[in-house]
Design an enzyme around this catalytic site. Structure first.
Site, PDB file in Angstrom:
ATOM      1  N   LYS A 158      -1.050  -9.835  -1.610  1.00  0.00           N
ATOM      2  CA  LYS A 158       0.368 -10.191  -1.772  1.00  0.00           C
ATOM      3  C   LYS A 158       1.223  -8.928  -1.819  1.00  0.00           C
ATOM      4  O   LYS A 158       1.157  -8.154  -2.770  1.00  0.00           O
ATOM      5  CB  LYS A 158       0.597 -10.956  -3.085  1.00  0.00           C
ATOM      6  CG  LYS A 158       2.031 -11.468  -3.184  1.00  0.00           C
ATOM      7  CD  LYS A 158       2.501 -11.637  -4.621  1.00  0.00           C
ATOM      8  CE  LYS A 158       3.450 -10.583  -5.091  1.00  0.00           C
ATOM      9  NZ  LYS A 158       4.716 -10.437  -4.381  1.00  0.00           N
ATOM     10  N   SER A 175       4.519  -1.797 -11.803  1.00  0.00           N
ATOM     11  CA  SER A 175       5.058  -1.267 -13.057  1.00  0.00           C
ATOM     12  C   SER A 175       4.145  -1.585 -14.242  1.00  0.00           C
ATOM     13  O   SER A 175       3.372  -2.543 -14.222  1.00  0.00           O
ATOM     14  CB  SER A 175       6.444  -1.860 -13.305  1.00  0.00           C
ATOM     15  OG  SER A 175       6.325  -3.253 -13.481  1.00  0.00           O
ATOM     16  N   THR A 176       4.292  -0.790 -15.253  1.00  0.00           N
ATOM     17  CA  THR A 176       3.513  -0.980 -16.480  1.00  0.00           C
ATOM     18  C   THR A 176       3.880  -2.327 -17.118  1.00  0.00           C
ATOM     19  O   THR A 176       3.027  -3.026 -17.665  1.00  0.00           O
ATOM     20  CB  THR A 176       3.781   0.216 -17.426  1.00  0.00           C
ATOM     21  OG1 THR A 176       3.353   1.399 -16.727  1.00  0.00           O
ATOM     22  CG2 THR A 176       3.017   0.111 -18.719  1.00  0.00           C
ATOM     23  N   GLU A 219      -2.751   0.511 -11.135  1.00  0.00           N
ATOM     24  CA  GLU A 219      -2.117   1.788 -10.742  1.00  0.00           C
ATOM     25  C   GLU A 219      -0.647   1.664 -11.115  1.00  0.00           C
ATOM     26  O   GLU A 219       0.097   0.939 -10.456  1.00  0.00           O
ATOM     27  CB  GLU A 219      -2.246   2.004  -9.236  1.00  0.00           C
ATOM     28  CG  GLU A 219      -3.663   2.173  -8.729  1.00  0.00           C
ATOM     29  CD  GLU A 219      -4.243   3.512  -9.119  1.00  0.00           C
ATOM     30  OE1 GLU A 219      -3.467   4.484  -9.269  1.00  0.00           O
ATOM     31  OE2 GLU A 219      -5.458   3.588  -9.306  1.00  0.00           O
ATOM     32  N   CYS A 250       5.451   6.879  -7.220  1.00  0.00           N
ATOM     33  CA  CYS A 250       4.835   6.796  -8.557  1.00  0.00           C
ATOM     34  C   CYS A 250       4.595   8.179  -9.137  1.00  0.00           C
ATOM     35  O   CYS A 250       4.717   8.367 -10.341  1.00  0.00           O
ATOM     36  CB  CYS A 250       3.542   6.002  -8.489  1.00  0.00           C
ATOM     37  SG  CYS A 250       2.394   6.616  -7.265  1.00  0.00           S
ATOM     38  N   GLU A 255      10.639   5.821 -16.839  1.00  0.00           N
ATOM     39  CA  GLU A 255      10.532   5.981 -15.389  1.00  0.00           C
ATOM     40  C   GLU A 255      11.795   5.389 -14.749  1.00  0.00           C
ATOM     41  O   GLU A 255      12.038   4.184 -14.844  1.00  0.00           O
ATOM     42  CB  GLU A 255       9.295   5.246 -14.869  1.00  0.00           C
ATOM     43  CG  GLU A 255       9.083   5.472 -13.388  1.00  0.00           C
ATOM     44  CD  GLU A 255       7.919   4.666 -12.833  1.00  0.00           C
ATOM     45  OE1 GLU A 255       7.816   3.470 -13.156  1.00  0.00           O
ATOM     46  OE2 GLU A 255       7.133   5.242 -12.064  1.00  0.00           O
TER      47      GLU A 255
END
Ligand code: NAP
Length: 496
Positions: free
Chosen positions: A193, A247-248, A268, A302, A399
């Site tokens: 996806k 994203s985290t 990641e 990233c 970030e």
């Protein structure tokens, strides 16, 4: 506003303008979910549309991948034959690189030159690199030490099963390749996806994968929003592993969703990577490297070097160099050969970057250059440098994922190291110095998955990348990355 569509090849234009289908069990089908616009971030213009996948479509895709794994030939195929298919995919990517790069430029906001000479070859390289591994996935035999028994110990590596692959919008083609290639090399089947904002290059890559001869059901591609389509991949117990880049925040919800069958997760995630510049560095190289490290792809990288730490004795000089570079960067449309920095991916993302800059200033950071959206069509934002000596602003800690650097002075090596590690993230770092002992000391102590010395942001398929701390779980690339798609089995034979 003039469309960029008129500037691309007819092959790309006709691909963009056609009805977009999803790949399930070897068939390209009309998805049954909600309609979405495809927007060129350089112009804000709607250039196409697609229907997202419905939950039923995702269910069908998972069923196809499960059947192909449980009953199909892919994992039993001779490794050399699997390798040939991967090589063929790489060749097809190269043969079609103009089209793939144009899709990345129009849909993904990538500068065409970078997509053509960087992203497309890197995607091909991912398949070639992993084609090499197909014939080298092997276990060991050993003599167990159990007294009184004649035993033979053996280990085997097996494909983990059905993989759910979820990619972000800031590198759809290359990050898709980074997941597809090891999954296929290991013998897994999969459902991929891409991000809703950047679906087109993945769909075109899917066509090339079919053309290369990947059997039906091995690769399935669904599209649509993360909260529906992606979340199902996280939850469904027929999926054995999810490899996620993003994203985290989303990673936390995937961890929650995947609890049901405790599927394996590779994550990641984001970063707030430090760039440490010492007074013994080649300062021209350091300034250019630091500027590239934060402004390339408009900071939507990233491993962007978003915290630039500079030794006090050279602070003013380096900051001036960085600001001069930032002001000189030509921000413009992705198909224009004179553009040096493209747009942010969406109006919403540009709002977020702008809010970060405003909040950073409110938190006490000093705006040194940039800081404004570029008026006119498209989602452009100026290359921006802020200074924060207190390290208390949101631009120091969060970030931003835009062309926004924060600069901070340090006294000595110990101080630089404390600042470098002052982050919840630990994805990447770079050290700029001519002192090799210092470089060695710092590379040992910096808490980051990858540390570059006198360079920044250079990936290599053989070099694992991934995060310390909240930058992720596991590694991508190299043997480590492939191993994440393999199960280890131990076998004990009793010899009579
Ligand atoms: P994101 O919002 O987390 O989205 C990443 C992917 O997850 C997209 O396909 C998204 O779908 C999907 N998603 C969203 N919600 C989901 C859910 N509940 N369950 C399953 N999937 C879901 O991240 P992004 O904004 O696209 O990407 C930027 C982030 O990725 C940054 O933090 C960046 O640092 C990180 N990143 C990390 C690496 C690395 O190698 N470490 C590389 C590149 C980017 P939709 O977008 O369609 O909703």
């Amino acid at each position: 506003m003039t469309s960029q569509l008129k500037d691309v090849s007819s092959a790309t234009r006709s691909f963009i303008e056609r009805t977009h289908h999803i790949l399930i069990d070897g068939d390209w089908r009309q998805p049954r979910g909600q309609s979405n616009d495809v927007i060129d971030p350089s112009t804000g213009e709607t250039i196409s549309s697609f229907n997202g996948s419905s939950p039923e479509d995702v269910d069908d895709a998972i069923t196809a991948a499960r059947n192909a794994f449980d009953h199909g030939d892919w994992r039993h195929m001779a490794p050399a034959a699997r390798a040939k298919v991967l090589w063929r995919i790489a060749d097809l990517i190269e043969e079609n690189k103009q089209e793939l790069a144009e899709l990345e430029a129009l849909d993904g906001g990538k500068l065409l030159g970078g997509a053509l000479n960087g992203e497309a070859p890197a995607a091909a390289e991912a398949f070639r690199y992993h084609a090499g591994w197909c014939t080298k996935i092997e276990g060991r035999t050993f003599k167990p030490s159990i007294p009184g028994l004649d035993l033979e110990g053996q280990t085997r590596l097996e494909p983990i099963g059905v993989a759910g692959l979820i990619t972000p919008w800031n590198g759809a083609l290359v990050m898709g390749a980074w997941k597809l290639a090891p999954a296929l090399a290991s013998g897994c089947t999969l459902v991929l996806k891409p991000a809703e904002n950047t679906t087109l290059s993945t769909l075109r890559l899917g066509e090339l994968i079919c053309e290369a001869g990947v059997p039906e059901g091995v690769v399935n591609i669904v599209i649509g929003s993360g909260s529906t389509v992606g979340a199902i991949l996280g939850e469904d117990a027929r999926i054995d592993k999810v490899s996620f880049t993003g994203s985290t925040r989303t990673a936390r919800s995937l961890i929650e969703a995947s609890k049901g069958n405790l599927k394996k997760l590779s994550l990641e995630l984001g970063g707030k990577s430090p760039v440490l510049i010492f007074d013994d560095a080649n300062l021209d190289d350091a300034v250019n490297g630091a500027a590239d490290g934060i402004f390339s792809n408009a900071g939507q990288v990233c491993v962007a070097g978003s915290r630039i730490l500079i030794q006090k004795s050279i602070y003013d000089r380096v900051v001036k160099g960085l600001c001069d570079k930032a002001r000189s960067i030509k921000v413009g449309r992705t198909l224009s050969s004179s553009s040096q920095m493209g747009p942010l991916i969406s109006a919403q993302h540009r709002d977020s970057v702008e809010r970060y800059v405003q909040q950073g200033v409110a938190d006490g950071a000093k705006l040194l250059c940039g800081g404004e959206r570029v008026e006119g069509p498209g989602y452009f934002f100026e290359p921006t440098v802020l200074a924060d000596e207190t390290t208390r602003s949101c631009v120091w800690s969060d970030e931003v994922f835009g062309p926004v650097a924060v600069v901070t002075p340090f006294d000595d090596e110990a101080h630089a190291l404390r600042l470098a590690n002052d982050s919840n993230y630990g994805l990447a770092a770079s050290v700029w110095t001519s002192n090799t002992s210092r470089a060695q000391r710092l590379t040992r102590e910096i808490k980051a998955g990858i540390v570059w010395v006198n360079c920044h942001g250079i990936p290599d398929m053989a070099m694992p990348i991934g995060g310390y701390k909240q930058s992720g779980w596991g590694r991508e690339h190299g043997w480590k990355g492939l191993e994440a798609y393999l199960e280890h089995k131990s076998i004990m034979h009793r010899i009579d």
